[in-house]
Design a protein around this motif. Structure first.
Motif, PDB file in Angstrom:
ATOM      1  N   ALA A  76      -4.357   3.273  -0.380  1.00 48.15           N
ATOM      2  CA  ALA A  76      -3.119   3.707  -0.140  1.00 48.15           C
ATOM      3  C   ALA A  76      -3.105   5.017   0.052  1.00 48.15           C
ATOM      4  O   ALA A  76      -1.887   5.627   0.284  1.00 48.15           O
ATOM      5  N   ARG A  99       0.943   3.862   2.647  1.00 50.24           N
ATOM      6  CA  ARG A  99      -0.492   4.632   2.971  1.00 50.24           C
ATOM      7  C   ARG A  99      -0.007   5.940   2.927  1.00 50.24           C
ATOM      8  O   ARG A  99      -0.496   6.663   3.712  1.00 50.24           O
ATOM      9  N   GLN A 143      -7.213  -0.347  -4.822  1.00 48.48           N
ATOM     10  CA  GLN A 143      -6.116  -0.767  -4.267  1.00 48.48           C
ATOM     11  C   GLN A 143      -5.104   0.902  -3.900  1.00 48.48           C
ATOM     12  O   GLN A 143      -4.472   1.300  -3.198  1.00 48.48           O
ATOM     13  N   LEU A 183       0.853  -1.301   0.027  1.00 52.90           N
ATOM     14  CA  LEU A 183       0.096  -0.027  -0.112  1.00 52.90           C
ATOM     15  C   LEU A 183       0.879   1.327   0.050  1.00 52.90           C
ATOM     16  O   LEU A 183       0.415   2.495   0.402  1.00 52.90           O
TER      17      LEU A 183
END
Length: 537
Positions: free
Chosen positions: A267, A44, A263, A41
């Motif tokens: 993130a 993030r 996805q 990710l």
């Protein structure tokens, strides 16, 4: 028609520089991956421009680029409905679904479905998504791209091109994880947009303007509504009621529930960055009418029936662009191909790692998870590369692509659409709806292939209508079984169910922002843009 596909040395240099940059990017992010958050990710940490460009690039792969120009050539502006509907769905995603995805700190969208309904829903949805990622998003993208790349490099076989692109995409995806994918996607999106503008401007100047385009369409002898987005009920390709059944359901599945797309938003650095990124992607989607669909229409005017519809975009590239611009445009096309492949590999490996491996090996370490993901990328790359050249053997593949998706996605959409807004929708209802959807989808797909093989009369309605019917039936089963059985207990409903309380709290948090930072005003502006395009065209 024969057009010159020779490439000058400067064009080769431009393409080589693009490949070198992408390799450097993968190596750079390799050293940034300290844990599974970094790898899967991007820590993030993504901001809205990166999210928006990456969402756009991942969607606008070689299938979409060639397919939109082909549809512009063959049927005109009608298929742009999939694009404006995507913008509408992205607004719904930003307003309702994304905040709850981020609140649950999930790695995969099926993980959210498990928290809402249970393991069966997660395994089913993850398995379906992985299969579609490999055999549709990756393999079909490889094949579509390889066909056009071969025009530029005729000495190479389709198989060689497919394997070359597969290995290259797997290399930097494996090294850098999601960060490598999204930042390379950003470069690819910019290249794709710039190169598409070059093609559009060159064709526009060659024809002479809008009046000449409308006159050329009339002279081509095609349907009078070739330049209309919304068509009548008798249109064989995209009747307008189908916009509110099949087209909407496909858009919802792809932009709200598909790991391939979601996805990037998972993130996001925070909820606001994710929402702005989703809306930015929606804005970019509206541009495709002018830089991808319109070029197909202009190819019809310039070349008539001397080319095949699938060659509309390649014909414009090789016929109209000068040295240098040709190299940039070819790099942009290869970028479109790469973005669909890297995104599919990354999404499918993430699904396998978190929805299957870590479920059965809960005590595995983060290093174990990253190692399994890399092995999965290699395995899926090989499967996709082996399958892609076989697509040519399926004469009906492209015709059935949207049809098959229309049959598969309705039960999934029902689970998300009802489950987010009512805690009375329960696990028993979800499981019954899944079984119903799988049965109806299998029967519908089987019947369509029976019609294709035997040539028998098709007694079913248009597949866009049939998708709506499957959705309604799955929804009735979902709601009915839920109401006839007891509610689920022990769930964190505040993190799973949208409520007016959440809306009011968000309103308060937005009140101190200038209006141009408020994503709700941005969403309204996008809606006005959609309406304006539909009125004008």
């Amino acid at each position: 028609m024969e057009f010159d596909v020779s490439i000058a040395w400067i064009d080769y240099v431009i393409i080589a520089l693009y490949f070198a940059f992408i390799i450097w990017l993968g190596l750079y992010f390799k050293n940034k991956n300290k844990n599974q958050d970094d790898y899967f990710l991007a820590g993030r940490s993504l901001t809205w421009p990166i999210i928006g460009f990456s969402l756009f690039a991942s969607n606008m792969g070689s299938i979409s680029l060639v397919g939109l120009a082909e549809s512009g050539y063959r049927t005109g502006f009608a298929n742009f409905s999939y694009e404006w509907m995507a913008t509408f769905v992205l607004i719904l995603f930003a307003v309702f679904f994304l905040p709850y995805y981020l609140r649950n700190k999930i790695y995969t969208v099926p993980e959210f479905l498990e928290r809402r309904y249970g393991s069966f829903a997660r395994y089913y949805f993850s398995g379906v998504t992985m299969t579609l990622n490999v055999f549709v998003d990756i393999a079909a993208g490889l094949y579509a791209g390889a066909v056009v790349v071969k025009m530029a490099f005729p000495e190479l076989s389709i198989v060689t091109i497919v394997w070359g692109i597969s290995i290259f995409a797997a290399f930097y995806t494996l090294l850098g994880g999601l960060a490598s994918v999204v930042y390379s996607d950003t470069v690819q999106a910019v290249l794709l947009i710039v190169s598409s503008i070059f093609v559009t401007v060159a064709a526009w100047n060659m024809i002479g303007g809008w009046e000449e385009i409308t006159a050329g369409v009339a002279a081509a002898g095609v349907s009078a509504d070739h330049l209309s987005i919304v068509r009548g009920m008798d249109d064989p390709n995209l009747p307008w009621p189908g916009l509110f059944s099949g087209v909407f359901l496909l858009g919802f599945y792809f932009w709200v529930t598909n790991q391939f797309i979601a996805q990037r938003a998972l993130a996001a650095k925070d909820t606001r960055q994710g929402q702005w990124g989703a809306l930015f992607a929606g804005f970019l989607k509206l541009s495709t009418l002018f830089i991808m669909v319109l070029p197909g229409v202009m190819a019809l005017i310039l070349y008539g029936d001397s080319i095949e519809a699938v060659n509309a975009y390649p014909a414009l590239i090789f016929d109209l662009l000068p040295v240098g611009l040709l190299g940039i445009t070819l790099a942009g096309f290869i970028a479109a191909l790469m973005s669909s492949v890297d995104s599919g590999l990354n999404a499918a490996s993430t699904l396998f790692t978190f929805d299957f491996y870590k479920k059965f090996r809960p005590n595995s370490t983060q290093d174990d998870a990253m190692r399994v993901a890399k092995i999965t990328i290699l395995v899926l790359m090989v499967i996709s590369a082996l399958w892609a050249p076989q697509i040519i053997k399926f004469d009906s593949f492209w015709d059935y692509l949207q049809m098959v998706l229309s049959f598969i996605c309705p039960p999934i959409v029902a689970l998300f659409a009802f489950g987010l807004f009512s805690k009375r929708i329960n696990t028993k209802g979800a499981n019954a709806s899944i079984v119903t959807g799988v049965t109806l989808s299998a029967l519908s797909i089987g019947y369509q292939f029976y019609i294709n093989i035997t040539g028998a009369e098709n007694l079913l309605p248009h597949y866009l209508y049939l998708a709506g019917f499957i959705f309604i039936l799955c929804s009735v089963i979902l709601v009915g079984v839920s109401l006839l059985s007891g509610p689920d207990e022990g769930k964190d409903w505040e993190a799973l169910i949208w409520t007016p309380k959440f809306f009011h709290a968000e309103t308060q948090s937005l009140s101190d922002l200038p209006f141009y930072y408020n994503y709700r005003y941005q969403a309204v502006a996008l809606l006005f843009l959609i309406v304006a395009l539909l009125i004008i065209f």
